[in-house]
Design an enzyme around this catalytic site. Structure first.
Site, PDB file in Angstrom:
ATOM      1  N   GLY A  77       5.048   1.262  -3.462  1.00  0.00           N
ATOM      2  CA  GLY A  77       4.451   0.368  -4.449  1.00  0.00           C
ATOM      3  C   GLY A  77       5.513  -0.641  -4.835  1.00  0.00           C
ATOM      4  N   GLY A  86      -0.287  -1.196  -5.826  1.00  0.00           N
ATOM      5  CA  GLY A  86      -0.634   0.189  -5.532  1.00  0.00           C
ATOM      6  C   GLY A  86      -1.379   0.857  -6.670  1.00  0.00           C
ATOM      7  CB  CYS A  94      -2.162   6.099  -3.052  1.00  0.00           C
ATOM      8  SG  CYS A  94      -0.413   6.502  -3.218  1.00  0.00           S
ATOM      9  CG  LEU A 117      11.234   3.919  -0.277  1.00  0.00           C
ATOM     10  CD1 LEU A 117      11.651   5.385  -0.204  1.00  0.00           C
ATOM     11  CD2 LEU A 117      11.535   3.239   1.046  1.00  0.00           C
TER      12      LEU A 117
END
Length: 225
Positions: free
Chosen positions: A147, A79, A176, A159
């Site tokens: 991620g 991420g 993000c 999360l």
């Protein structure tokens, strides 16, 4: 086969402390010293970058971070850049994907579903993003980020679901890596009055336990830890 998970309810934890704990637990899980473990917590204001280190998505100089009281950390998760802070429910699962028979993609899909189910409790219709848009969305507004890191089949990171964080923190990053979308929260989207955050975090844990099919839950709160 019955499967158990140990849930650590930790309150607010400094990001680096939580990172070191995850590394220790992941090592212990790999060595079969512990069962699957789920950390439930919040962080002080923190920006984190994934392993691609897309620092260009941080829109303010490092010198301003200290004045804002925000930490910046580089991590080995997948991420892009994201924000963690007060009033955000965070879950870090330390689980063996091999033991529960999941691949990486299905694991992430179940994390998404965990947040979607939580939102639905409050009448908020959340959904997965379009291609290359990770996390969970309400229309085109992001309400939950994902991620993860998977090493030797053991997961870490996880999360972050926005209950009612200060959304101004997201204005200083490209959340993000997606520049043209807003960030939202359960508080903004729900038409009902929300309960205490501890209740919402408990519900998030319950959604995770149900979706991942655990039969036995061993709870540990901050006083025990």
């Amino acid at each position: 086969m019955r499967r158990s998970v140990e849930v650590w309810k930790m309150g607010t934890v400094n990001y680096l402390e939580a990172l070191k704990l995850q590394e220790k637990l992941a090592s212990d899980r790999k060595a079969l010293k512990i069962t699957d473990t789920l950390l439930s917590l919040q962080h002080p204001p923190t920006y984190t970058l994934g392993k691609r280190q897309t620092v260009h998505n941080l829109l303010i100089p490092d010198s301003e971070l200290k004045a804002m009281g925000v930490e910046l950390h580089y991590t080995q998760r997948g991420g892009d850049i994201t924000f963690h802070g007060p009033h955000q429910a965070i879950l870090y699962p330390i689980v063996s994907l091999r033991d529960i028979g999941l691949g990486a993609r299905t694991y992430v899909e179940k994390l998404e579903l965990t947040m979607i189910e939580l939102a639905s409790i409050y009448g908020v219709k959340a959904q997965v993003g379009k291609r290359c848009e990770t996390g969970v969305w309400v229309e085109d507004r992001k309400i939950g980020a994902i991620g993860v890191r998977i090493s030797s089949g053991i997961t870490s990171h996880g999360l972050a679901f926005n209950m009612d964080p200060d959304l101004n923190y997201f204005k200083h990053i490209v959340p993000c890596g997606i520049a043209d979308k807003d960030v939202t929260s359960l508080k903004k989207e729900a038409d009902v009055e929300l309960p205490a955050e501890e209740v919402i975090q408990e519900q998030l844990i319950a959604c995770f336990v149900r979706i991942f099919g655990y039969n036995d839950v061993i709870l540990k709160d901050k006083s025990v830890l």
